[in-house]
Design a protein around this motif. Sequence first.
Motif, PDB file in Angstrom:
ATOM      1  N   LEU B 159     -36.853  94.867 -56.240  1.00 46.99           N
ATOM      2  CA  LEU B 159     -36.817  94.727 -54.781  1.00 46.99           C
ATOM      3  C   LEU B 159     -36.532  93.262 -54.430  1.00 46.99           C
ATOM      4  CD1 LEU B 159     -37.244  96.240 -52.102  1.00 46.99           C
ATOM      5  CD2 LEU B 159     -39.661  95.601 -52.211  1.00 46.99           C
ATOM      6  N   ASP B 160     -35.458  93.026 -53.692  1.00 46.42           N
ATOM      7  CA  ASP B 160     -35.023  91.657 -53.385  1.00 46.42           C
ATOM      8  C   ASP B 160     -34.686  91.588 -51.902  1.00 46.42           C
ATOM      9  OD1 ASP B 160     -34.182  89.051 -53.574  1.00 46.42           O
ATOM     10  OD2 ASP B 160     -32.398  89.461 -54.789  1.00 46.42           O
ATOM     11  N   ILE B 161     -35.566  90.952 -51.145  1.00 41.54           N
ATOM     12  CA  ILE B 161     -35.413  90.909 -49.694  1.00 41.54           C
ATOM     13  C   ILE B 161     -35.181  89.476 -49.243  1.00 41.54           C
ATOM     14  CG2 ILE B 161     -36.618  91.310 -47.509  1.00 41.54           C
ATOM     15  CD1 ILE B 161     -38.127  93.545 -49.108  1.00 41.54           C
ATOM     16  N   ILE B 162     -34.173  89.286 -48.445  1.00 46.94           N
ATOM     17  CA  ILE B 162     -33.812  87.939 -47.989  1.00 46.94           C
ATOM     18  C   ILE B 162     -33.909  87.890 -46.479  1.00 46.94           C
ATOM     19  CG2 ILE B 162     -31.940  86.238 -47.915  1.00 46.94           C
ATOM     20  CD1 ILE B 162     -31.134  88.471 -50.474  1.00 46.94           C
ATOM     21  N   LYS B 163     -34.673  86.934 -45.969  1.00 48.53           N
ATOM     22  CA  LYS B 163     -34.746  86.773 -44.515  1.00 48.53           C
ATOM     23  C   LYS B 163     -33.551  85.950 -44.057  1.00 48.53           C
ATOM     24  CE  LYS B 163     -37.569  85.691 -40.565  1.00 48.53           C
ATOM     25  NZ  LYS B 163     -38.893  85.486 -39.988  1.00 48.53           N
ATOM     26  N   ILE B 164     -32.855  86.467 -43.074  1.00 52.28           N
ATOM     27  CA  ILE B 164     -31.641  85.825 -42.553  1.00 52.28           C
ATOM     28  C   ILE B 164     -32.002  85.244 -41.185  1.00 52.28           C
ATOM     29  CG2 ILE B 164     -29.223  86.273 -41.897  1.00 52.28           C
ATOM     30  CD1 ILE B 164     -29.729  86.964 -44.829  1.00 52.28           C
ATOM     31  N   PRO B 165     -31.546  84.025 -40.882  1.00 56.23           N
ATOM     32  CA  PRO B 165     -31.941  83.432 -39.603  1.00 56.23           C
ATOM     33  C   PRO B 165     -31.406  84.209 -38.388  1.00 56.23           C
ATOM     34  CG  PRO B 165     -30.418  81.984 -40.791  1.00 56.23           C
ATOM     35  CD  PRO B 165     -30.699  83.135 -41.688  1.00 56.23           C
TER      36      PRO B 165
END
Lengths: 308, 308
Positions: B159-165
């Motif tokens: 599981l790889d979650i990236i917060k994007i601005p």
Amino acid sequence: MEELKVFCPATIANVSCGFDVLGLALAKVGDEMTIKKTREPGITISKIEGQDLPLDTDHNVAGVAAKALLQQLGDSYHGGFDIAIHKKIKPGSGIGSSAASAAGAVAGINQLLDHPFSQTALVRFAMQGEKLASGVAHADNVAPAILGGFTLVRSYEPLDIIKIPTPSLLYATILHPQIEIKTADSRKILKTSITLQSGIKQWGNLGGLIAGLYTNDYELIGRSLEDHIIEPIRSILIPGYDIVKQVALKTGALGVGISGSGPSIFALSKGKETAERVAEKMYDNYDTIGLEFDMHISPIASQGVHLI
Amino acid sequence: MEELKVFCPATIANVSCGFDVLGLALAKVGDEMTIKKTREPGITISKIEGQDLPLDTDHNVAGVAAKALLQQLGDSYHGGFDIAIHKKIKPGSGIGSSAASAAGAVAGINQLLDHPFSQTALVRFAMQGEKLASGVAHADNVAPAILGGFTLVRSYEPLDIIKIPTPSLLYATILHPQIEIKTADSRKILKTSITLQSGIKQWGNLGGLIAGLYTNDYELIGRSLEDHIIEPIRSILIPGYDIVKQVALKTGALGVGISGSGPSIFALSKGKETAERVAEKMYDNYDTIGLEFDMHISPIASQGVHLI
């Protein structure tokens, strides 16, 4: 200015999950081109060093691209340009040899004319060179060759090119096996349809890669440099691909992929030392295969075609 | 802390070209949840206001998610938690009603316990709630509900979650037609394969969208909010979709899409005024159809589940 000399960077297109949309320019690998204003209208190519390529401007990508630019200028310009090319990129290597020539010609002329054209317009002219070279007016090599760094070709109609920032420690290692892959073959083996699941993986990875490039997150870049769609198909045309990829990854490369439609194999690494170590291991490994090959190590170019 | 009250944001999943990977959280639409520590071990749900949903923790997404968290704590925690939910998001609306409950429960408990778990771990627990709700442990709603803003689920394994601005002027307008679309139906009509050409368009657009979000380039965001793959198929289940989309775009919305698997339709706009104008026009237009519907206008939430 009456004359200038420019560096025309080699480029990697189809950067892993960015098939057909993401390319990058190399700082240390490229052609050199000297362009002079001439009194006579039109384009001439007076000299090509390093490769046996046609001087006839209708059969040379630099000539075709430059003529597309001149045509757009129309009656507003009465002179012409002479181009001398020192080819250092081998044609057919998959690192944008034709793109470098097309991009160099139009970006160089634009500079001699004091920049009448936008970068997107220049890409459009250079795409005419690509059309001559491969039958398709694609932008994935000429865009990074002109803009530098990473470029995303979001759309062709209308042409929409976005420059993506390049983390400063990113280095490319390139292994160019001296074999010929016919573009027609590398196209023919692609499937015209893909599974929705593999598509979702691909755009998830491309999103991650773009995010990693904006945030200098090398680990994220590494995790995102995956291609579940094209690489498994095209890599069978490149002898030793799987082995050399595993070796590069084990040695610390962030990711490995096929440059353009091959045969060159590229690895991206964080830092020059890792890129050099990766190059060594790739070299040692490929050397056992018995094919001739070239290797390059280069930072990503922050600028595209530029004065030298 | 013995007790807290949290806001649990509604979310938009499948943001246009980001099918299955890109979601966002809403600042002004969401549930409220009160969570208390209890002496008795385990999870209880003492009250649900606003909707008729099961109090049985094995049949309630908040219960299932909270129990997944407790199970991970194991013997290190001896007490339990009681949850009271004020549902304001209608189940079946396509704006993450189940995700809000699951996310609120696990993020709230994590806060009561002084944050033993990472956000990714919380997403994993909340995904168990999603599994109960829809049969699939997907993360595209619970990730933005927990992290806030835009989130990219690059990969599930791992599981790889990236917060994007999130650009600060971005507003969502949501139109929720009061019809029921069975999740099974909206899944069934999707094709399992897509053309490579449409895939390339999709990842080009997702790359553009991510770039636009990093650079506050609203025009680029607008140009990238396209979905050539899922929208043409699923929109036929939503009466009036095409007309309302055209009206919103004409009124100045950057882009329009299907929220989750529908039936809600979302528009993204630059600035509150445009979002309100878009809402008015969507309202006037949809009103002529004769179906009941709700509307919401909200900025994108910079934070996920948070104390109120």
